[in-house]
Scaffold this motif. Structure first.
Motif, PDB file in Angstrom:
ATOM      1  N   ALA A  49      46.205  46.467  39.825  1.00 21.81           N
ATOM      2  CA  ALA A  49      46.489  45.039  39.986  1.00 21.81           C
ATOM      3  C   ALA A  49      47.675  44.816  40.921  1.00 21.81           C
ATOM      4  CB  ALA A  49      46.761  44.400  38.627  1.00 21.81           C
ATOM      5  N   LEU A  50      48.685  45.670  40.865  1.00 20.29           N
ATOM      6  CA  LEU A  50      49.839  45.541  41.757  1.00 20.29           C
ATOM      7  C   LEU A  50      49.458  45.805  43.212  1.00 20.29           C
ATOM      8  CD1 LEU A  50      52.655  47.209  39.647  1.00 20.29           C
ATOM      9  CD2 LEU A  50      52.418  44.785  40.227  1.00 20.29           C
ATOM     10  N   LYS A  87      46.465  45.352  44.514  1.00 24.65           N
ATOM     11  CA  LYS A  87      45.654  44.206  44.925  1.00 24.65           C
ATOM     12  C   LYS A  87      46.536  42.987  45.197  1.00 24.65           C
ATOM     13  CE  LYS A  87      41.347  42.023  43.520  1.00 24.65           C
ATOM     14  NZ  LYS A  87      40.354  41.925  42.442  1.00 24.65           N
ATOM     15  N   HIS A  88      47.567  42.802  44.380  1.00 21.80           N
ATOM     16  CA  HIS A  88      48.492  41.685  44.572  1.00 21.80           C
ATOM     17  C   HIS A  88      49.261  41.825  45.891  1.00 21.80           C
ATOM     18  CE1 HIS A  88      51.472  38.608  43.771  1.00 21.80           C
ATOM     19  NE2 HIS A  88      52.422  39.498  43.948  1.00 21.80           N
ATOM     20  N   ALA A  89      49.690  43.045  46.212  1.00 28.99           N
ATOM     21  CA  ALA A  89      50.416  43.267  47.467  1.00 28.99           C
ATOM     22  C   ALA A  89      49.527  42.987  48.680  1.00 28.99           C
ATOM     23  CB  ALA A  89      50.944  44.690  47.513  1.00 28.99           C
ATOM     24  N   GLN A  90      48.258  43.389  48.602  1.00 25.98           N
ATOM     25  CA  GLN A  90      47.328  43.118  49.702  1.00 25.98           C
ATOM     26  C   GLN A  90      47.086  41.621  49.857  1.00 25.98           C
ATOM     27  OE1 GLN A  90      43.950  45.436  48.557  1.00 25.98           O
ATOM     28  NE2 GLN A  90      44.757  47.339  49.428  1.00 25.98           N
ATOM     29  N   LYS A  91      46.943  40.932  48.744  1.00 30.54           N
ATOM     30  CA  LYS A  91      46.709  39.481  48.789  1.00 30.54           C
ATOM     31  C   LYS A  91      47.938  38.757  49.330  1.00 30.54           C
ATOM     32  CE  LYS A  91      43.885  36.148  47.713  1.00 30.54           C
ATOM     33  NZ  LYS A  91      42.666  35.970  48.461  1.00 30.54           N
ATOM     34  N   LYS A  92      49.126  39.210  48.940  1.00 29.50           N
ATOM     35  CA  LYS A  92      50.364  38.591  49.436  1.00 29.50           C
ATOM     36  C   LYS A  92      50.499  38.788  50.947  1.00 29.50           C
ATOM     37  CE  LYS A  92      55.355  38.650  48.732  1.00 29.50           C
ATOM     38  NZ  LYS A  92      55.688  38.722  50.129  1.00 29.50           N
TER      39      LYS A  92
END
Length: 134
Positions: free
Chosen positions: A44-45, A47-52
């Motif tokens: 999840a982290l 994926k969150h970094a890629q989305k950010k």
């Protein structure tokens, strides 16, 4: 009559699957290699970094135009694969400055990151292995 002993050359495994530690370094535990992630939150982290990063690039495009995210992406590609000696660990300070990781303190910055472990070895042998001479 054939000899039952094997001659060991550099980079060749023995019959017991034991690699030369001085050449290949200390290997990680094979049980850890079979695990895809260490913690459920790790995926999840990432994926969150890629989305950010995607949101930041979209905002940069609307504010400064199409050239800004393309230029930043090209700069990241340029500094990502800078050559180094294979016997030394690479700390890519230029890529950290472009991505903003140089201003943050993450989990792997102060706890034992496997990439930061010292590699035992002879520099000349490791470079020759990297170049395919061995």
């Amino acid at each position: 009559m054939e000899s039952s002993t094997k001659e060991f050359s550099v980079g060749v495994e023995s019959t017991y699957d034991v690699k030369d530690v001085m050449l290949f370094g200390v290997s990680k535990n094979r049980a850890l290699d079979s695990i895809s992630s260490g913690h459920p939150l790790e995926a999840a982290l990432i994926k969150h970094a890629q989305k950010k990063e995607e949101i930041d690039m979209r905002m940069l495009r609307t504010m400064q135009g199409l050239h800004a995210p393309i230029r930043l992406h090209m700069e990241k590609l340029g500094v990502k694969d800078i050559g180094h000696l294979p016997c030394l660990h690479r700390h890519n300070a230029l890529l950290d400055a472009l991505t903003g990781k140089d201003t943050t303190l993450d989990f792997e910055d102060f706890l034992n990151n496997p990439q930061d472990s010292e590699i035992m070895g002879q520099p000349h042998v490791m470079i020759e292995r990297h170049l395919g001479m061995l």
